[in-house]
Design an enzyme around this catalytic site. Sequence first.
Site, PDB file in Angstrom:
ATOM      1  N   GLY A 181       0.837  -1.198   0.000  1.00 18.71           N
ATOM      2  CA  GLY A 181       0.000   0.000   0.000  1.00 18.71           C
ATOM      3  C   GLY A 181       0.865   1.238   0.000  1.00 18.71           C
TER       4      GLY A 181
ATOM      5  N   CYS B 173       2.146   0.592  -8.876  1.00 18.30           N
ATOM      6  CA  CYS B 173       3.271   1.051  -8.053  1.00 18.30           C
ATOM      7  C   CYS B 173       4.484   1.281  -8.941  1.00 18.30           C
ATOM      8  CB  CYS B 173       3.587   0.044  -6.961  1.00 18.30           C
ATOM      9  SG  CYS B 173       3.743  -1.628  -7.578  1.00 18.30           S
TER      10      CYS B 173
ATOM     11  N   GLU C 203       5.737  -3.344   0.797  1.00 13.76           N
ATOM     12  CA  GLU C 203       5.739  -3.044  -0.644  1.00 13.76           C
ATOM     13  C   GLU C 203       4.965  -1.747  -0.813  1.00 13.76           C
ATOM     14  OE1 GLU C 203       7.271  -4.836  -2.917  1.00 13.76           O
ATOM     15  OE2 GLU C 203       7.690  -6.698  -1.849  1.00 13.76           O
TER      16      GLU C 203
ATOM     17  N   VAL D  49       0.656   4.773   4.984  1.00 12.64           N
ATOM     18  CA  VAL D  49       0.114   3.721   5.848  1.00 12.64           C
ATOM     19  C   VAL D  49       1.218   2.702   6.189  1.00 12.64           C
ATOM     20  CG1 VAL D  49      -1.648   1.925   6.084  1.00 12.64           C
ATOM     21  CG2 VAL D  49      -2.211   4.033   4.886  1.00 12.64           C
ATOM     22  N   GLY D  50       2.088   2.442   5.225  1.00  5.21           N
ATOM     23  CA  GLY D  50       3.170   1.477   5.445  1.00  5.21           C
ATOM     24  C   GLY D  50       4.092   1.882   6.582  1.00  5.21           C
TER      25      GLY D  50
HETATM   26  P1  NAD Z   1      -3.479   2.399   1.045  1.00  5.60           P
HETATM   27  O1  NAD Z   1      -2.211   2.565   1.793  1.00  5.60           O
HETATM   28  O2  NAD Z   1      -4.496   3.451   1.141  1.00  5.60           O
HETATM   29  O3  NAD Z   1      -4.200   1.036   1.499  1.00  5.60           O
HETATM   30  C1  NAD Z   1      -3.537  -0.207   1.433  1.00  5.60           C
HETATM   31  C2  NAD Z   1      -4.154  -1.168   2.426  1.00  5.60           C
HETATM   32  O4  NAD Z   1      -3.876  -0.703   3.755  1.00  5.60           O
HETATM   33  C3  NAD Z   1      -5.669  -1.300   2.329  1.00  5.60           C
HETATM   34  O5  NAD Z   1      -6.008  -2.661   2.426  1.00  5.60           O
HETATM   35  C4  NAD Z   1      -6.139  -0.529   3.551  1.00  5.60           C
HETATM   36  O6  NAD Z   1      -7.371  -0.965   4.050  1.00  5.60           O
HETATM   37  C5  NAD Z   1      -5.038  -0.852   4.526  1.00  5.60           C
HETATM   38  N1  NAD Z   1      -4.951   0.011   5.720  1.00  5.60           N
HETATM   39  C6  NAD Z   1      -5.434   1.253   5.896  1.00  5.60           C
HETATM   40  N2  NAD Z   1      -5.125   1.694   7.152  1.00  5.60           N
HETATM   41  C7  NAD Z   1      -4.413   0.704   7.738  1.00  5.60           C
HETATM   42  C8  NAD Z   1      -3.794   0.551   9.021  1.00  5.60           C
HETATM   43  N3  NAD Z   1      -3.846   1.508   9.948  1.00  5.60           N
HETATM   44  N4  NAD Z   1      -3.146  -0.604   9.278  1.00  5.60           N
HETATM   45  C9  NAD Z   1      -3.063  -1.585   8.346  1.00  5.60           C
HETATM   46  N5  NAD Z   1      -3.635  -1.502   7.138  1.00  5.60           N
HETATM   47  C10 NAD Z   1      -4.302  -0.367   6.834  1.00  5.60           C
HETATM   48  O7  NAD Z   1      -3.050   2.134  -0.483  1.00  5.60           O
HETATM   49  P2  NAD Z   1      -3.977   1.986  -1.777  1.00  5.60           P
HETATM   50  O8  NAD Z   1      -4.514   3.304  -2.151  1.00  5.60           O
HETATM   51  O9  NAD Z   1      -4.923   0.835  -1.619  1.00  5.60           O
HETATM   52  O10 NAD Z   1      -2.893   1.520  -2.856  1.00  5.60           O
HETATM   53  C11 NAD Z   1      -2.061   2.383  -3.558  1.00  5.60           C
HETATM   54  C12 NAD Z   1      -0.681   2.436  -2.958  1.00  5.60           C
HETATM   55  O11 NAD Z   1      -0.122   1.125  -2.860  1.00  5.60           O
HETATM   56  C13 NAD Z   1       0.289   3.210  -3.824  1.00  5.60           C
HETATM   57  O12 NAD Z   1       1.115   3.992  -3.006  1.00  5.60           O
HETATM   58  C14 NAD Z   1       1.084   2.128  -4.522  1.00  5.60           C
HETATM   59  O13 NAD Z   1       2.360   2.522  -4.978  1.00  5.60           O
HETATM   60  C15 NAD Z   1       1.173   1.100  -3.442  1.00  5.60           C
HETATM   61  N6  NAD Z   1       1.451  -0.216  -4.013  1.00  5.60           N
HETATM   62  C16 NAD Z   1       2.709  -0.712  -3.872  1.00  5.60           C
HETATM   63  C17 NAD Z   1       3.029  -1.930  -4.446  1.00  5.60           C
HETATM   64  C18 NAD Z   1       4.412  -2.491  -4.340  1.00  5.60           C
HETATM   65  O14 NAD Z   1       4.572  -3.672  -4.611  1.00  5.60           O
HETATM   66  N7  NAD Z   1       5.419  -1.718  -3.973  1.00  5.60           N
HETATM   67  C19 NAD Z   1       2.049  -2.657  -5.143  1.00  5.60           C
HETATM   68  C20 NAD Z   1       0.772  -2.126  -5.232  1.00  5.60           C
HETATM   69  C21 NAD Z   1       0.476  -0.901  -4.654  1.00  5.60           C
END
Ligand code: NAD
Length: 515
Positions: A246, A302, A268, A250-251
Site C-alpha cells: 500500500g 506502483c 511493498e 500507511v506502510g
Molecule cells: P493504502 O495505503 O491506502 O491502502 C492499502 C491497504 O492498507 C488497504 O487494504 C487498507 O485498508 C489498509 N490500511 C489502511 N489503514 C491501515 C492501518 N492503519 N493498518 C493496516 N492496514 C491499513 O493504499 P492503496 O490506495 O490501496 O494503494 C495504492 C498504494 O499502494 C500506492 O502507493 C502504490 O504505490 C502502493 N502499491 C505498492 C506496491 C508495491 O509492490 N510496492 C504494489 C501495489 C500498490
Amino acid sequence: MATLTDQFGIQEALSKLGIQEINEGTSTGSNSFANGEIIESYSPVDGTLIAKVKASTQEDYEAAVAKAQEAFKSWRLVPAPKRGEIVRQMGEELRKYKEPLGQLVSYEMGKSLQEGLGEVQEMIDICDFAVGLSRQLYGLTMHSERPMHRMYEQYHPVGIVGIISAFNFPVAVWSWNAMLAWVCGDVCIWKPSEKTPLCGIACQNIIKTVLERNNIPEGVSCLINGRDNGDRMNTDKRLPLVSFTGSTRVGRHVSKTVAERFGNTILELGGNNAIIVSEHADINMVLVGAVFGAVGTAGQRCTTTRRLIVHESVYDKTIEVLKSAYGQLKIGNPLDSNNHVGPLIDKDSVQNYLDAIEKAKQEGGNVIVEGGVMQGEGYESGCYVKPCIIEAKNSFEIVQHETFAPILYVMKYNDLEEAIAMQNDVPQGLSSSIFTSNMREMELFLSHAGSDCGIANVNIGTSGAEIGGAFGGEKETGGGRESGSDAWKAYMRRQTNTINYGSELPLAQGIRFDL
Ligand code: NAD
C-alpha cells in the site's frame, strides 16, 4: 437497453465466482467472518453499486485467528511437496476462472480487461513457481570447527501470515504472498482493500473448493474485510509476519506498529519510477515503454512511469512522438478492448490528480499535454481523466511525491551521471529503467554507481515485472521482496542446528571448561 454491466457479461462473471446477492445488503460468497458494518463496492467503470459486503468485527477477527491457529497445527505437518500439490490444484482452479475473475478485477478496480486477465495469469504463474519451490526450500550444511559435529540450517514455517493488500492489484498481490506462504507451511489471513472487497471474496471462493476437496482445514486461508482489521493485525502478536502492500504513509505506520511488538514485515510501498532516455535510445521502443508505463492502469501501478529523464539531444523528438501518441489514446470503459485508459479508482483519486496538476503548475511546470476530467456519455462515474504530460524539475515538491494517476513529468539532462543522480533523487526506490543501445551507459546504470532501485531495467519500461524475480524496492518503498528468487525466506524462520555425534563435548572457540 442492456446496461453497461450486462453488455460486458459482468453479472454472469459474478455468478460464476459465487457472488450472487447483488445489492441485497448482505455479505456475499463464503466470507464466514463477516458480521460487521456494510462496505459498498462501487465500480469506477460506470458508478454502479456492484454489491454490499459485511466487514469483520473484533469477534470475527478473533474467530479467524483461532481458525488459522488451529489449521496451522496440521498444515505445517503436511510435507512441503504435498502442500505444493494443493497449490498446483489452486493454479488449475484459477485457470478455470481466469475469464470471470479477470472481468471482475477490471470492473471492480477499473484496469483494462487485458490487464485484469494478466493479473490472473500472474496468479497462475506464481502457483506454478510455488509448486517447484515446494521441493526446493533448501538450507545449507556447514563444516563444524569441532570434531564429530555436524552443523546445518533448516527453515520452518512462521505461523499465521497477515496479508494486507492495495486496491490496484486486488488479486495478484495476495497470491504472491499466499502461494509462497502456503508451500512454506504457513497459514494466511487476508485483508483486501475496502475498495475491492469482491475480488477478495471471489478468490476465497475459488480456493475454498480446493481446500474442501482435499480435506484441508479452511483456516489455512482466512478472509477478513474492513479497514479496522488492519490495526488489529498490526498489533497482534499471534501474527509473526505482516506483509503489507500500500501507500508509504500507511506502510510507515504498519512498519512501526509491527516492529514495536518485534513482528516481521514485508513492505511493498509507493514508487516514483523514472525512465532515462539516452541519446542512444531507440525512440520507437521508448514510445511503447513510456506510454504503457505512464498510462497503463491509468497510472495506478506502483511501478507506473512517473518521470521521463531525456537527453537534451533527443528531447524535442521524444516530446513530439509522445504528444502524438497521447493524442491517439482512447479513454473509456476498460472492458472495451478498443480503449487504452480506464478510470481512476474513485473521485478522491480524481481530486488528487487535479490537485497535483495545479501544484505542478504553481511550482513552474509547463503543461505539454493537458489533463482534465472526462465529461459526457460513458464517463458518468466521474472517474475518467486525461493522461497528461508536464515539463518539470525533479526538485519540485510534487515531483518528489507519488500521485496515483496518469501524470508524466518530463525533464532534460546532458550527462548520464547527472541523469542517474536525478533518477535516484526521490524518496522512493522501486523501479527504474534506461533506454540505450550503448553498452557503457547500460552497465553504468546497473553498476554500484547506478540506479538505487529494487528494479533496474534496460530497454524495457518500469512496469510489468515477471514473477520469477524478487519484486520490491528500497528507501520509502519499504525494502520488502516478494514473489520469485529467494523471497520465500521471509515466510520462514531459519534455525541453525549443531549435532554432536562424538562422546566428548568440546566447546566452540576452544574454550576450556573443566569440571
Ligand atoms: P493504502 O495505503 O491506502 O491502502 C492499502 C491497504 O492498507 C488497504 O487494504 C487498507 O485498508 C489498509 N490500511 C489502511 N489503514 C491501515 C492501518 N492503519 N493498518 C493496516 N492496514 C491499513 O493504499 P492503496 O490506495 O490501496 O494503494 C495504492 C498504494 O499502494 C500506492 O502507493 C502504490 O504505490 C502502493 N502499491 C505498492 C506496491 C508495491 O509492490 N510496492 C504494489 C501495489 C500498490
